[in-house]
Design an enzyme around this catalytic site. Structure first.
Site, PDB file in Angstrom:
ATOM      1  N   SER A  58       0.584  -1.002  -0.254  1.00 45.11           N
ATOM      2  CA  SER A  58      -0.075  -0.118   0.445  1.00 45.11           C
ATOM      3  C   SER A  58       1.054   1.035   0.148  1.00 45.11           C
ATOM      4  O   SER A  58       1.886   1.460   0.160  1.00 45.11           O
ATOM      5  CB  SER A  58      -0.558   0.277   1.283  1.00 45.11           C
ATOM      6  OG  SER A  58      -1.564  -1.075   1.183  1.00 45.11           O
ATOM      7  N   SER A  84       1.638   5.353  -1.596  1.00 42.72           N
ATOM      8  CA  SER A  84       1.872   5.766  -2.479  1.00 42.72           C
ATOM      9  C   SER A  84       3.329   5.293  -4.167  1.00 42.72           C
ATOM     10  O   SER A  84       2.747   5.866  -5.434  1.00 42.72           O
ATOM     11  CB  SER A  84       2.223   7.564  -2.679  1.00 42.72           C
ATOM     12  OG  SER A  84       3.355   7.957  -1.733  1.00 42.72           O
ATOM     13  N   LYS A 129       5.502   1.244  10.131  1.00 46.47           N
ATOM     14  CA  LYS A 129       4.617   1.070   9.076  1.00 46.47           C
ATOM     15  C   LYS A 129       2.872   1.273   9.413  1.00 46.47           C
ATOM     16  O   LYS A 129       2.799   0.482  10.318  1.00 46.47           O
ATOM     17  CB  LYS A 129       4.261  -0.470   7.731  1.00 46.47           C
ATOM     18  CG  LYS A 129       5.583  -0.596   6.612  1.00 46.47           C
ATOM     19  CD  LYS A 129       6.186  -1.780   6.293  1.00 46.47           C
ATOM     20  CE  LYS A 129       4.429  -2.075   5.559  1.00 46.47           C
ATOM     21  NZ  LYS A 129       3.917  -1.070   3.937  1.00 46.47           N
ATOM     22  N   GLY A 167       1.090   3.974   8.403  1.00 48.36           N
ATOM     23  CA  GLY A 167       0.842   4.926   8.360  1.00 48.36           C
ATOM     24  C   GLY A 167      -0.982   5.241   7.285  1.00 48.36           C
ATOM     25  O   GLY A 167      -1.628   6.202   8.067  1.00 48.36           O
ATOM     26  N   GLU A 207      -0.161  -6.202   5.357  1.00 51.56           N
ATOM     27  CA  GLU A 207       0.254  -5.144   4.981  1.00 51.56           C
ATOM     28  C   GLU A 207       1.117  -6.688   5.789  1.00 51.56           C
ATOM     29  O   GLU A 207       1.965  -7.343   5.393  1.00 51.56           O
ATOM     30  CB  GLU A 207       0.858  -3.842   5.508  1.00 51.56           C
ATOM     31  CG  GLU A 207       0.671  -3.025   5.011  1.00 51.56           C
ATOM     32  CD  GLU A 207       0.771  -1.394   5.059  1.00 51.56           C
ATOM     33  OE1 GLU A 207       0.785  -1.362   4.429  1.00 51.56           O
ATOM     34  OE2 GLU A 207       1.431  -1.707   6.174  1.00 51.56           O
ATOM     35  N   LYS A 255      12.415   8.435   3.934  1.00 52.33           N
ATOM     36  CA  LYS A 255      12.362   7.183   4.840  1.00 52.33           C
ATOM     37  C   LYS A 255      13.204   6.842   5.277  1.00 52.33           C
ATOM     38  O   LYS A 255      13.304   5.862   6.291  1.00 52.33           O
ATOM     39  CB  LYS A 255      11.532   6.026   3.696  1.00 52.33           C
ATOM     40  CG  LYS A 255      10.343   7.196   3.261  1.00 52.33           C
ATOM     41  CD  LYS A 255       9.466   7.690   4.232  1.00 52.33           C
ATOM     42  CE  LYS A 255       8.230   8.180   3.768  1.00 52.33           C
ATOM     43  NZ  LYS A 255       7.554   7.623   2.793  1.00 52.33           N
TER      44      LYS A 255
END
Length: 236
Positions: free
Chosen positions: A31, A33, A98, A100, A107, A125
């Site tokens: 998942s 962007s 992870k 957010g 996930e 990151k």
């Protein structure tokens, strides 16, 4: 922002080129962007059209369906060849935060089912320790009826590290808390620099009412980062 997006795209493309081949059978799609570019690259390779793709969220499910790829589920395909996903923060040991986007449970399931777990992200990151760059907190998915109990436990029962701040994640465009795909709430607990992420994860998972924790420890084999100069760096 244009440079950051270009970096995400380069990192995603290289991750696909290096790890997804026609010899694979089942691929996990994460998942965020950066994963948009992962699917974009897959669609550019006709030899990958017949593979089965497992989503971790509604977003990745739509990307798979709209791309005309074969959609599968973890129930059908519990053995995954490669999972590629983004991350909110990654430390030098490939531990990651992870969640957010509030889908850390799915996930983690898809990442753990994979023979190889690959992270793609941009240079922002990367971090010397988890909790340094990503200051919004470790996402903790909790059963709704127990969220106050978990909040209290975070303040009183942790021995590894105490949170600096814990708050229930609230929705932006509607009144009330964020609700995950599993019908749960999310508590964001900021610990500052996390010294022992695996130990903290174990302790958080042991709290009554906790469904899943957005600490991914000892799971990823490699991470790709799109750099500000247009290059791609890797961490193994």
């Amino acid at each position: 922002m244009a440079t950051i997006e270009a970096g995400k795209k380069l990192a995603a493309y290289k991750a696909v080129d290096d790890h997804i081949t026609a010899d694979c059978k089942v691929i996990g799609i994460g998942s965020g962007s950066t994963v948009v570019y992962v699917v974009e690259r897959i669609l550019q390779k006709p030899e990958l059209a017949n593979l089965v793709y497992i989503p971790t969220s509604f977003q990745s499910k739509l990307l798979i369906i709209e791309g005309g790829l074969t959609l599968g589920s973890i129930e059908q395909y519990p053995d995954i060849d490669v999972t590629i996903d983004g991350a909110d923060e990654v430390d030098p040991q490939l531990n990651a935060i992870k969640g957010g986007g509030a889908c850390q449970f799915q996930e983690k399931v898809v990442a753990e089912a994979a023979k190889k777990f690959v992270i793609v992200a941009d240079y922002r990151k990367k971090s010397t320790k988890l909790g340094v760059e990503w200051t919004k907190g470790v996402p903790i998915e909790v059963v709704p009826m127990a969220y106050k109990l978990v909040m209290r436990s975070l303040e009183s029962k942790l021995t590894v590290q105490q949170p600096l701040e814990s708050k229930l994640r609230m929705a932006i465009n509607k009144a009330g808390p964020v609700v995950t795909d599993n019908g749960n709430f999310v508590i964001d607990a900021h610990f500052g620099a996390i010294e022992r992420p695996a130990c903290l994860l174990k302790e958080l998972k042991g709290l009554t009412g906790v469904y899943e924790v957005g600490l991914f420890c000892n799971m990823a084999q490699i991470a790709y980062f799109g750099e500000a100069d247009g290059n791609v760096s890797t961490l193994v």
